[in-house]
Write a protein that holds these residues in place. Structure first.
Motif, PDB file in Angstrom:
ATOM      1  N   GLU A  27     -15.097  -0.838  35.342  1.00 43.27           N
ATOM      2  CA  GLU A  27     -14.926  -0.139  34.070  1.00 43.27           C
ATOM      3  C   GLU A  27     -14.154  -1.008  33.085  1.00 43.27           C
ATOM      4  O   GLU A  27     -13.326  -1.841  33.487  1.00 43.27           O
ATOM      5  CB  GLU A  27     -14.221   1.193  34.299  1.00 43.27           C
ATOM      6  N   PRO A  28     -14.401  -0.847  31.779  1.00 47.30           N
ATOM      7  CA  PRO A  28     -13.781  -1.724  30.773  1.00 47.30           C
ATOM      8  C   PRO A  28     -12.261  -1.825  30.884  1.00 47.30           C
ATOM      9  O   PRO A  28     -11.709  -2.906  30.655  1.00 47.30           O
ATOM     10  CB  PRO A  28     -14.201  -1.084  29.453  1.00 47.30           C
ATOM     11  N   TYR A  29     -11.596  -0.734  31.223  1.00 44.31           N
ATOM     12  CA  TYR A  29     -10.135  -0.794  31.324  1.00 44.31           C
ATOM     13  C   TYR A  29      -9.683  -1.670  32.484  1.00 44.31           C
ATOM     14  O   TYR A  29      -8.720  -2.436  32.359  1.00 44.31           O
ATOM     15  CB  TYR A  29      -9.569   0.625  31.492  1.00 44.31           C
ATOM     16  N   TRP A  30     -10.377  -1.566  33.619  1.00 41.37           N
ATOM     17  CA  TRP A  30      -9.927  -2.235  34.835  1.00 41.37           C
ATOM     18  C   TRP A  30     -10.546  -3.606  35.065  1.00 41.37           C
ATOM     19  O   TRP A  30      -9.970  -4.441  35.784  1.00 41.37           O
ATOM     20  CB  TRP A  30     -10.216  -1.350  36.059  1.00 41.37           C
ATOM     21  N   MET A 191       5.259  -6.473  37.370  1.00 38.02           N
ATOM     22  CA  MET A 191       6.351  -7.137  36.669  1.00 38.02           C
ATOM     23  C   MET A 191       7.145  -6.095  35.876  1.00 38.02           C
ATOM     24  O   MET A 191       7.532  -5.085  36.465  1.00 38.02           O
ATOM     25  CB  MET A 191       5.819  -8.266  35.799  1.00 38.02           C
ATOM     26  N   SER A 192       7.397  -6.342  34.584  1.00 38.72           N
ATOM     27  CA  SER A 192       8.222  -5.404  33.822  1.00 38.72           C
ATOM     28  C   SER A 192       7.557  -4.032  33.770  1.00 38.72           C
ATOM     29  O   SER A 192       6.373  -3.905  33.493  1.00 38.72           O
ATOM     30  CB  SER A 192       8.470  -5.937  32.409  1.00 38.72           C
ATOM     31  N   HIS A 193       8.337  -3.025  34.069  1.00 40.28           N
ATOM     32  CA  HIS A 193       7.893  -1.650  33.889  1.00 40.28           C
ATOM     33  C   HIS A 193       9.055  -0.684  34.106  1.00 40.28           C
ATOM     34  O   HIS A 193      10.014  -0.992  34.799  1.00 40.28           O
ATOM     35  CB  HIS A 193       6.713  -1.298  34.802  1.00 40.28           C
ATOM     36  N   GLN A 194       8.942   0.475  33.480  1.00 43.80           N
ATOM     37  CA  GLN A 194       9.898   1.554  33.675  1.00 43.80           C
ATOM     38  C   GLN A 194       9.127   2.861  33.721  1.00 43.80           C
ATOM     39  O   GLN A 194       8.281   3.122  32.860  1.00 43.80           O
ATOM     40  CB  GLN A 194      10.948   1.583  32.561  1.00 43.80           C
ATOM     41  N   PRO A 198      13.934   7.484  28.466  1.00 46.71           N
ATOM     42  CA  PRO A 198      13.495   7.172  27.097  1.00 46.71           C
ATOM     43  C   PRO A 198      12.690   5.890  26.980  1.00 46.71           C
ATOM     44  O   PRO A 198      11.898   5.730  26.051  1.00 46.71           O
ATOM     45  CB  PRO A 198      14.811   7.053  26.316  1.00 46.71           C
ATOM     46  N   ARG A 199      12.886   4.955  27.912  1.00 48.91           N
ATOM     47  CA  ARG A 199      12.164   3.680  27.840  1.00 48.91           C
ATOM     48  C   ARG A 199      10.935   3.658  28.749  1.00 48.91           C
ATOM     49  O   ARG A 199      10.398   2.586  29.032  1.00 48.91           O
ATOM     50  CB  ARG A 199      13.085   2.522  28.202  1.00 48.91           C
ATOM     51  N   ALA A 200      10.485   4.795  29.207  1.00 51.52           N
ATOM     52  CA  ALA A 200       9.286   4.839  30.056  1.00 51.52           C
ATOM     53  C   ALA A 200       8.126   4.144  29.354  1.00 51.52           C
ATOM     54  O   ALA A 200       7.884   4.360  28.163  1.00 51.52           O
ATOM     55  CB  ALA A 200       8.923   6.277  30.381  1.00 51.52           C
ATOM     56  N   GLY A 201       7.430   3.297  30.091  1.00 53.93           N
ATOM     57  CA  GLY A 201       6.331   2.535  29.523  1.00 53.93           C
ATOM     58  C   GLY A 201       6.724   1.168  29.002  1.00 53.93           C
ATOM     59  O   GLY A 201       5.876   0.424  28.501  1.00 53.93           O
ATOM     60  N   PRO A 265      -2.339  -3.782  29.809  1.00 54.97           N
ATOM     61  CA  PRO A 265      -1.608  -3.102  30.880  1.00 54.97           C
ATOM     62  C   PRO A 265      -2.504  -2.802  32.058  1.00 54.97           C
ATOM     63  O   PRO A 265      -3.720  -2.895  31.964  1.00 54.97           O
ATOM     64  CB  PRO A 265      -1.187  -1.804  30.198  1.00 54.97           C
ATOM     65  N   ALA A 266      -1.888  -2.409  33.156  1.00 53.56           N
ATOM     66  CA  ALA A 266      -2.594  -1.798  34.279  1.00 53.56           C
ATOM     67  C   ALA A 266      -1.788  -0.559  34.611  1.00 53.56           C
ATOM     68  O   ALA A 266      -0.679  -0.665  35.127  1.00 53.56           O
ATOM     69  CB  ALA A 266      -2.673  -2.727  35.472  1.00 53.56           C
ATOM     70  N   SER A 267      -2.328   0.588  34.274  1.00 58.64           N
ATOM     71  CA  SER A 267      -1.534   1.814  34.270  1.00 58.64           C
ATOM     72  C   SER A 267      -0.414   1.604  33.246  1.00 58.64           C
ATOM     73  O   SER A 267      -0.693   1.254  32.094  1.00 58.64           O
ATOM     74  CB  SER A 267      -1.021   2.129  35.682  1.00 58.64           C
ATOM     75  N   ASN A 268       0.844   1.728  33.631  1.00 55.29           N
ATOM     76  CA  ASN A 268       1.939   1.518  32.673  1.00 55.29           C
ATOM     77  C   ASN A 268       2.752   0.282  33.042  1.00 55.29           C
ATOM     78  O   ASN A 268       3.967   0.241  32.860  1.00 55.29           O
ATOM     79  CB  ASN A 268       2.846   2.754  32.611  1.00 55.29           C
ATOM     80  N   THR A 269       2.073  -0.731  33.564  1.00 58.67           N
ATOM     81  CA  THR A 269       2.758  -1.885  34.132  1.00 58.67           C
ATOM     82  C   THR A 269       2.101  -3.179  33.672  1.00 58.67           C
ATOM     83  O   THR A 269       0.899  -3.223  33.421  1.00 58.67           O
ATOM     84  CB  THR A 269       2.705  -1.815  35.671  1.00 58.67           C
ATOM     85  N   ALA A 270       2.896  -4.234  33.579  1.00 60.60           N
ATOM     86  CA  ALA A 270       2.363  -5.576  33.381  1.00 60.60           C
ATOM     87  C   ALA A 270       2.021  -6.169  34.747  1.00 60.60           C
ATOM     88  O   ALA A 270       2.818  -6.087  35.676  1.00 60.60           O
ATOM     89  CB  ALA A 270       3.395  -6.456  32.677  1.00 60.60           C
TER      90      ALA A 270
END
Length: 280
Positions: A27-30, A191-194, A198-201, A265-270
């Protein structure tokens, strides 16, 4: 003697496993995420490692707040995929290498690192997603796997410097094992993610790519990054990157970069990924 031929680092985002299991990888996102591992699949099929020493973190599947080991090594014969609340992933059982695992355990403990020895545990997406990214969807994993779980979930996690030094002790142990084995070391997470607050994403491309640069060329500097910098710059879950330092510590000072991939992104993560040839 056993030899460490390469180090691999990769994110272990659970949604990547779900996308693969549900047939959504094209799929285009993945598609851009999985394309970043095309080289890796071809490379590892040629390399044919006998054993992967896989550093990951458990996500309350094998451990809980009742028992929180900082470093835990799997010494059992096999490890089943964990049910993380929606059924186990449809992936093969992981077969361990008890002889090498026990040898590493003895050597590392004699070098003054305290390990928790685990003979029975289920392994979650932290371990199975990297295997799927590198090997695809085989009927059986093509190599033995030694799970090595690190606590980066419950405060306090180990420092980057401690992880890097531990990697050196693990590398020494593997190289002293008296069987002719092709061993790879994998560091996963990040890698970076939360994921909350308040800083989710949060995703910090600049920090992520600087960390990749340091891991390749100046791991001593990467090992000196304090916990607070991971939290400030890479989010609360960015601390998972200390597990990559275990991989890097097990390698020689000089390495050859064979592959580098970074995607947001991949989900909410790098997603980050490196393949380092040992002793470059």
């Amino acid at each position: 003697m056993a030899r460490i031929t390469a180090g691999v680092s990769t994110s272990h985002v659970p949604a990547i496993g779900a996308a693969l299991d549900l047939g959504k990888s094209a799929e285009p996102y993945w598609a851009p995420v999985f394309k970043g591992f095309d080289f890796s699949k071809r490379w590892i099929a040629e390399e044919k490692p006998d054993v992967v020493f896989l550093v990951y973190n458990d996500h309350a599947s094998a451990f809980s707040l009742d028992l929180i080991p900082t470093f835990a090594i799997g010494c059992g014969e096999e490890f089943k995929p964990a049910d993380e609340g929606f059924g186990a992933r449809p992936v093969p059982v992981v077969h361990g290498h008890p002889e090498l695992a026990w040898h590493i355990t003895q050597s590392v403990i004699q070098d003054d690192f305290d390990l928790t020895i685990v003979n029975k545990m289920d392994v979650d997406h932290g371990l199975t997603v990297p295997l799927s990214l590198m090997f695809g969807q085989p009927e059986a994993w093509p190599c033995k796997v030694i799970p090595f779980a690190v606590n980066v979930v419950q405060y306090p996690p180990p420092s980057g410097a401690r992880c890097y030094a531990l990697g050196k002790a693990i590398g020494k142990a593997i190289r002293s094992f008296d069987q002719d084995l092709n061993v790879q070391i994998w560091g996963t997470g990040g890698m970076s993610h939360q994921l909350q607050g308040p800083r989710a994403g949060l995703i910090n491309k600049e920090f992520d790519n600087k960390f990749l640069d340091l891991l390749i060329n100046d791991p001593e500097a990467a090992a000196r990054i304090p916990h607070i910098d991971y939290v400030r710059e890479a989010g609360s879950e960015g601390i998972e990157l200390v597990m990559w330092l275990i991989m890097r510590g097990a390698l020689e000072a000089n390495v050859d970069l064979l592959h580098r991939f970074y995607h947001v992104p991949a989900s909410n993560t790098a997603v980050g990924h490196l393949i380092l040839k040992n002793g470059g």
